[in-house]
Design an enzyme around this catalytic site. Structure first.
Site, PDB file in Angstrom:
ATOM      1  N   CYS A  87       0.848  -1.201   0.000  1.00  0.00           N
ATOM      2  CA  CYS A  87       0.000   0.000   0.000  1.00  0.00           C
ATOM      3  C   CYS A  87       0.879   1.245   0.000  1.00  0.00           C
ATOM      4  O   CYS A  87       1.754   1.393   0.863  1.00  0.00           O
ATOM      5  CB  CYS A  87      -0.900  -0.028   1.230  1.00  0.00           C
ATOM      6  SG  CYS A  87      -1.652   1.549   1.650  1.00  0.00           S
ATOM      7  N   GLU A  88       0.644   2.147  -0.933  1.00  0.00           N
ATOM      8  CA  GLU A  88       1.502   3.321  -1.031  1.00  0.00           C
ATOM      9  C   GLU A  88       1.252   4.342   0.071  1.00  0.00           C
ATOM     10  O   GLU A  88       2.062   5.243   0.286  1.00  0.00           O
ATOM     11  CB  GLU A  88       1.366   3.987  -2.401  1.00  0.00           C
ATOM     12  CG  GLU A  88       0.090   4.705  -2.660  1.00  0.00           C
ATOM     13  CD  GLU A  88       0.082   5.403  -4.018  1.00  0.00           C
ATOM     14  OE1 GLU A  88      -0.559   6.455  -4.113  1.00  0.00           O
ATOM     15  OE2 GLU A  88       0.702   4.903  -4.975  1.00  0.00           O
ATOM     16  N   HIS A  89       0.162   4.202   0.818  1.00  0.00           N
ATOM     17  CA  HIS A  89      -0.132   5.158   1.881  1.00  0.00           C
ATOM     18  C   HIS A  89       0.561   4.824   3.196  1.00  0.00           C
ATOM     19  O   HIS A  89       0.895   5.731   3.969  1.00  0.00           O
ATOM     20  CB  HIS A  89      -1.645   5.249   2.113  1.00  0.00           C
ATOM     21  CG  HIS A  89      -2.386   5.784   0.939  1.00  0.00           C
ATOM     22  ND1 HIS A  89      -3.638   5.333   0.577  1.00  0.00           N
ATOM     23  CD2 HIS A  89      -2.048   6.718   0.020  1.00  0.00           C
ATOM     24  CE1 HIS A  89      -4.036   5.979  -0.504  1.00  0.00           C
ATOM     25  NE2 HIS A  89      -3.089   6.814  -0.867  1.00  0.00           N
ATOM     26  N   HIS A  90       0.744   3.514   3.485  1.00  0.00           N
ATOM     27  CA  HIS A  90       1.351   3.116   4.751  1.00  0.00           C
ATOM     28  C   HIS A  90       2.580   2.216   4.575  1.00  0.00           C
ATOM     29  O   HIS A  90       3.225   1.862   5.552  1.00  0.00           O
ATOM     30  CB  HIS A  90       0.328   2.365   5.617  1.00  0.00           C
ATOM     31  CG  HIS A  90      -0.880   3.181   5.947  1.00  0.00           C
ATOM     32  ND1 HIS A  90      -2.036   3.126   5.183  1.00  0.00           N
ATOM     33  CD2 HIS A  90      -1.110   4.081   6.934  1.00  0.00           C
ATOM     34  CE1 HIS A  90      -2.932   3.949   5.694  1.00  0.00           C
ATOM     35  NE2 HIS A  90      -2.401   4.541   6.748  1.00  0.00           N
ATOM     36  N   GLN A 128      -4.731  -0.504  -4.950  1.00  0.00           N
ATOM     37  CA  GLN A 128      -5.360  -1.664  -5.592  1.00  0.00           C
ATOM     38  C   GLN A 128      -6.165  -1.233  -6.814  1.00  0.00           C
ATOM     39  O   GLN A 128      -6.164  -1.924  -7.841  1.00  0.00           O
ATOM     40  CB  GLN A 128      -6.243  -2.408  -4.596  1.00  0.00           C
ATOM     41  CG  GLN A 128      -6.854  -3.671  -5.193  1.00  0.00           C
ATOM     42  CD  GLN A 128      -7.608  -4.497  -4.180  1.00  0.00           C
ATOM     43  OE1 GLN A 128      -7.245  -4.545  -3.009  1.00  0.00           O
ATOM     44  NE2 GLN A 128      -8.674  -5.147  -4.610  1.00  0.00           N
ATOM     45  N   HIS A 156      -5.874  -5.952   3.038  1.00  0.00           N
ATOM     46  CA  HIS A 156      -4.900  -4.886   3.261  1.00  0.00           C
ATOM     47  C   HIS A 156      -4.518  -4.835   4.730  1.00  0.00           C
ATOM     48  O   HIS A 156      -5.371  -4.595   5.590  1.00  0.00           O
ATOM     49  CB  HIS A 156      -5.482  -3.540   2.831  1.00  0.00           C
ATOM     50  CG  HIS A 156      -5.660  -3.411   1.357  1.00  0.00           C
ATOM     51  ND1 HIS A 156      -4.895  -2.555   0.591  1.00  0.00           N
ATOM     52  CD2 HIS A 156      -6.499  -4.047   0.495  1.00  0.00           C
ATOM     53  CE1 HIS A 156      -5.257  -2.662  -0.673  1.00  0.00           C
ATOM     54  NE2 HIS A 156      -6.227  -3.553  -0.762  1.00  0.00           N
ATOM     55  N   CYS A 158      -2.988  -2.570   6.190  1.00  0.00           N
ATOM     56  CA  CYS A 158      -3.208  -1.230   6.732  1.00  0.00           C
ATOM     57  C   CYS A 158      -4.615  -1.103   7.321  1.00  0.00           C
ATOM     58  O   CYS A 158      -4.878  -0.195   8.109  1.00  0.00           O
ATOM     59  CB  CYS A 158      -2.958  -0.155   5.678  1.00  0.00           C
ATOM     60  SG  CYS A 158      -3.995  -0.276   4.211  1.00  0.00           S
TER      61      CYS A 158
END
Length: 198
Positions: A87-90, A128, A156, A158
Site C-alpha cells: 500500500c503506497e499510503h502506509h 489496488q 490490506h 493497513c
C-alpha cells in the site's frame, strides 16, 4: 504466420542505494524507540532494506504472444493467481488473488505471462484500484483483444493490523474493457468463471 512475438519487459531502472536504505531503516526504528543493540535486532535494518528492495523489484520476462490461427473466440481466464503488493499510503503489504481474462483477437498470450504482468505492476508502492486498471490497460494495449477483465481480491494489512483493525475484510476491484464491459452476457460469464459475484 506461425512465428511468435515477444516483448521484453525489464524491471524499473536500478536507482536504489541499499546502504542509505539500511541507515534510514535504523534511524526509523530508533526514532520509534526500538533498541537495535540486541543480537536478534542488530541486522534488522539491513533485512528491512533488502526486503523492501525485493518487494519493489519485478522479475524481467518476455511477453510471448502467438497468432490465433484457430480463431479461438471464447473467454480465456486464469483465476486465483496469488498477488502481493505494498500500500503506497502506509507501506504495509496487501495480499490476495487476481483473476485475469480476455477475449482473443488476432493473437493469444502465453498463460504464465498473465501472472507475470500482474506481478510486474504489483512490485511497487500501489493502490489496488490503480493496479487493477494498469494490468487491464496494458494487456488491452499489447494484445488488442476483443475484451479484457481483471478482478483483484485482497486483504490490506493497513486495515487489518492498524486503524480500524477489520480482520478478515477483503477489498474487491475490477476493470472491464471492450466486450467484457459492453456485452452483459460476456460480462456475466467472466464474473461467473472468475468465481466473483457481479
Amino acid at each position: 504466420m506461425t512465428s511468435n512475438a515477444t516483448l521484453h519487459i525489464l524491471p524499473p531502472a536500478a536507482g536504489r542505494n541499499l546502504a542509505a536504505a539500511e541507515d534510514a531503516a535504523a534511524a526509523f526504528l530508533e526514532a520509534l524507540g526500538v533498541d537495535l543493540s540486541s543480537e536478534s535486532l542488530r541486522e534488522t535494518p539491513r533485512r528491512m532494506a533488502h526486503g523492501y528492495a525485493e518487494l519493489f523489484t519485478p522479475r524481467a520476462f518476455d511477453l510471448t504472444t502467438f497468432p490465433n490461427d484457430e480463431n479461438y473466440d471464447e473467454l480465456v481466464l486464469i483465476r486465483n493467481v496469488p498477488l502481493r503488493s505494498v500500500c503506497e499510503h502506509h507501506l504495509l503489504p496487501f495480499v490476495g488473488t487476481v483473476h485475469i481474462g480476455y477475449l482473443p483477437g488476432e493473437r493469444i498470450i502465453g498463460l504464465s505471462k498473465l501472472a507475470r504482468v500482474a506481478e510486474h505492476f504489483a512490485c511497487r508502492p500501489q493502490l489496488q484500484e490503480r493496479l487493477t486498471k494498469q494490468i487491464a490497460d496494458w494487456l488491452d494495449e499489447q494484445l488488442r483483444p476483443r475484451g479484457v477483465g481483471v478482478v483483484i481480491e485482497a486483504e490490506h494489512s493497513c486495515m487489518t493490523l492498524r486503524g480500524v483493525q477489520s480482520l478478515g475484510s477483503a477489498t474487491v476491484t475490477s476493470t472491464l474493457l471492450g466486450a467484457l464491459r459492453e456485452d452483459p452476457r460476456s460480462r456475466q460469464e467472466f464474473f461467473s468463471l472468475a468465481g466473483v459475484d457481479s
